[in-house]
Each structure stands twice: as structure tokens, then as C-alpha cells.
Motif scaffolding. Structure first.
Motif, mmCIF file in Angstrom:
data_model
loop_
_atom_site.group_PDB
_atom_site.id
_atom_site.type_symbol
_atom_site.label_atom_id
_atom_site.label_comp_id
_atom_site.label_asym_id
_atom_site.label_seq_id
_atom_site.Cartn_x
_atom_site.Cartn_y
_atom_site.Cartn_z
ATOM 1 N N THR A 214 -7.066 15.429 -5.323
ATOM 2 C CA THR A 214 -7.791 14.328 -4.669
ATOM 3 C C THR A 214 -8.934 13.767 -5.511
ATOM 4 N N ASN A 215 -9.195 14.382 -6.673
ATOM 5 C CA ASN A 215 -10.275 13.885 -7.518
ATOM 6 C C ASN A 215 -9.882 12.572 -8.196
ATOM 7 N N LYS A 216 -10.873 11.863 -8.631
ATOM 8 C CA LYS A 216 -10.622 10.576 -9.285
ATOM 9 C C LYS A 216 -9.749 10.757 -10.524
ATOM 10 N N LYS A 217 -9.942 11.904 -11.205
ATOM 11 C CA LYS A 217 -9.165 12.136 -12.439
ATOM 12 C C LYS A 217 -7.684 12.374 -12.146
ATOM 13 N N HIS A 218 -7.341 12.601 -10.878
ATOM 14 C CA HIS A 218 -5.947 12.843 -10.509
ATOM 15 C C HIS A 218 -5.194 11.565 -10.130
ATOM 16 N N GLU A 219 -5.867 10.450 -10.145
ATOM 17 C CA GLU A 219 -5.243 9.188 -9.713
ATOM 18 C C GLU A 219 -3.957 8.904 -10.493
ATOM 19 N N GLY A 220 -2.896 8.584 -9.761
ATOM 20 C CA GLY A 220 -1.621 8.240 -10.389
ATOM 21 C C GLY A 220 -0.850 9.416 -10.932
ATOM 22 N N TYR A 221 -1.190 10.650 -10.485
ATOM 23 C CA TYR A 221 -0.558 11.849 -11.053
ATOM 24 C C TYR A 221 0.968 11.846 -10.888
ATOM 25 N N LYS A 222 1.470 11.185 -9.862
ATOM 26 C CA LYS A 222 2.921 11.179 -9.631
ATOM 27 C C LYS A 222 3.669 10.503 -10.778
ATOM 28 N N ASN A 223 2.987 9.636 -11.498
ATOM 29 C CA ASN A 223 3.625 8.904 -12.600
ATOM 30 C C ASN A 223 3.246 9.454 -13.971
ATOM 31 N N TRP A 224 2.513 10.560 -13.991
ATOM 32 C CA TRP A 224 2.090 11.137 -15.273
ATOM 33 C C TRP A 224 3.271 11.731 -16.031
#
Length: 301
Positions: A214-224
Motif C-alpha cells: 500500500t506504500n507509494k513505492k508499490h504503485e503499479g506493482y501488478k505491471n512490474w
């Protein structure tokens, strides 16, 4: 008081002799010279009238140690220390008996020796109470008489590693995704940054595990891409906190230059040759995952 007794009735009869009324008598002093015998821990309960069977042993320092009006008591400091030690030992033994009886109940219900995850699922007591009280899950099984023979053959390093997995601290699930890069499927001695990244990507494809991203650094993790999991999460926290000078560092090494995470040579050799040990490791990793999700998100798996 010179006669040992653990009977509340007899004790009060003894005290009662001194409590008989007599003209000019205003005080009674009781000197107890037989404190150091079996049942001495009941004295404080008797003096307060707290005699419930199974009730907590009182100490002179407890707030609940309240004497009748105009009555006082003096206890030698050494005696208080002895009573405190005895209470601690009694409570410890009582808790251990509760855990063993609970385990036997689950064993009877399942019709087989319960696994670690079975006890986690069905026990009314928390699984980590078993682990904390006995030092490890296998120590508990040994005490309960159900430690399988093959586990008695584990080397000290393997026993220590299982304890480490049971007791390692986690504020996130990162360590588990890292460990699975080594242990999921065929056990590996070394894994690359890409292999670690792939393990994280697969681990966080599970919607329950992903609840913590849920951290900002995790944004878009599904597409990493896999390597991004390594760069942003793996190298920054779990690798750093399982190597070097930290707890568990004797089990893992990290080659920062080549970005290679590795398992201790002797430990790897034993796990590679023992499928049951490998299974025990995976079971503890899953236990940590379920316990974390339950505590953090109230998810029961």
C-alpha cells in the motif's frame, strides 16, 4: 506456627486458637516458622480467605493481597523471592499441561498426529504460545511424546534454522517471498536478482499477500517486471535484514557485487538430501504467512 499443613481448615483452626477472646487482649501476633515446605505458597491465599480451587497464587506484593481490617503481615524478602519463583514455576507447568492437553484433543479429533498447521488451525491456544513456551515446535512434540524419529536425526544447524523460521520477526511478508526463491520447488543454494524478483512477483500475485503493498513505492506493482521487485523491495529490506550482522545471518550470504543471494553450504547439503526437512521448512514459511495475514488483516486461512 510449627506444624506444616496445606489445609485451609486446619490452618484457620491453628490461627483461631490465638484469636480466642480474652479480657484485656487486644492484639495477636502470629510467627510462622514453617514457611519453607510444600504448600507454603498457599499462605497468602489463606490469610486473605481466597481459597478457590485453581485460583491464582497470591503474593504479599500483589494488589489483591488484602487482609481484614486492623491486620498486618510481614514477610522476609527472601521468602517473597522464593514464593515468586514457586508461582512462576507453577504457572509455567500449568500452561504446559494446558497446551499438551489441547494438542491431544486435536490429535484425537483428527485421528492422526497433528501437523504444525493443523494445530495453528484448530487449537484454541495460539500456535506461538506453544513455540514460545517450549522453545520450538519440535521441542513441544518431544515433550508431548510425538516427535518423529527422523526429526531427531536433524543436525543442530537444521534445528536452529527451523527455530529461526518459527521465531523470525516480520513487519512485512518480504522475507517469506525471499525465502521461497530458495525453497519453493527444488531447493537452490544460490539465486540471482532475477530469480528473486520472479519469486516476489509470483508471491504478490496472491491477492491476500498483496494487501500489504500500500506504500507509494508499490504503485503499479501488478505491471512490474520481476527485476523491479528486486530493486525496489527485495534488496532494500529482506536481503539486508537476513545477512550481514543481523539475526539469521549465519544461514544466508549476499554477494552485493554480483547480486547473488545464497544459503549456507552445509545447510543446503542437508536440505537437498532430506525431503522431509524441506517440507518442514515450507510448512514454517506458510505458518508465518498465515499468522501475519490473520494478525494484520484478520484473514484466516
Amino acid at each position: 506456627m510449627l506444624r506444616p499443613t496445606s489445609s485451609y481448615t486446619i490452618f484457620m483452626q491453628q490461627v483461631g486458637r490465638g484469636l480466642r477472646l480474652c479480657e484485656g487482649k487486644t492484639k495477636l501476633r502470629i510467627l510462622d516458622f514453617v514457611g519453607n515446605y510444600k504448600g507454603a505458597e498457599l499462605r497468602c491465599n489463606f490469610l486473605t480467605g481466597e481459597t478457590r480451587k485453581g485460583g491464582k497464587q497470591l503474593l504479599p506484593t500483589d494488589e489483591q493481597f488484602i487482609l481484614p481490617e486492623n491486620c498486618t503481615s510481614n514477610f522476609d524478602f527472601q521468602l517473597i523471592d522464593n514464593l515468586t519463583e514457586k508461582r512462576n514455576l507453577t504457572e509455567k507447568k500449568f500452561l504446559r499441561n494446558i497446551l499438551i492437553e489441547e494438542y491431544k484433543k486435536i490429535k484425537e479429533d483428527l485421528g492422526k498426529v497433528p501437523s504444525l498447521l493443523d494445530v495453528y488451525t484448530y487449537s484454541e491456544e495460539k500456535i506461538y504460545t506453544y513455540i514460545k513456551e517450549f522453545g520450538s515446535w519440535d521441542n513441544f512434540l518431544l515433550e508431548a511424546g510425538d516427535l518423529e524419529e527422523y526429526k531427531k536425526l536433524y543436525k543442530i544447524s537444521s534445528q536452529d534454522f527451523l527455530k529461526y523460521l518459527e521465531q523470525t520477526r516480520m513487519t512485512k511478508l518480504y522475507k517469506l517471498a525471499l525465502f521461497l526463491s530458495l525453497f519453493k520447488g527444488k531447493v537452490k543454494q544460490r539465486v540471482t536478482a532475477k530469480e528473486i524478483g520472479l519469486s516476489f512477483k509470483e508471491f504478490y500475485s496472491d491477492k491476500n499477500n498483496a494487501l500489504e503493498l500500500t506504500n507509494k513505492k508499490h504503485e503499479g506493482y501488478k505491471n512490474w517486471e520481476a527485476i523491479k521487485f528486486f530493486d525496489i523491495i527485495a534488496e532494500d529490506y529482506p536481503i539486508k535484514h537476513t545477512t550481514g550482522e543481523v539475526e539469521g545471518a549465519k544461514f544466508f550470504k549476499y554477494d552485493k557485487k554480483n547480486k547473488i543471494y545464497s544459503l549456507d553450504n552445509s545447510l543446503y547439503a542437508e536440505i537437498k538430501e532430506d525431503e522431509k526437512l524441506h517440507k518442514d521448512i515450507l510448512e514454517r514459511i506458510e505458518l508465518k504467512r498465515r499468522g501475519y495475514l490473520n494478525k494484520k488483516f484478520n484473514i484466516k486461512l
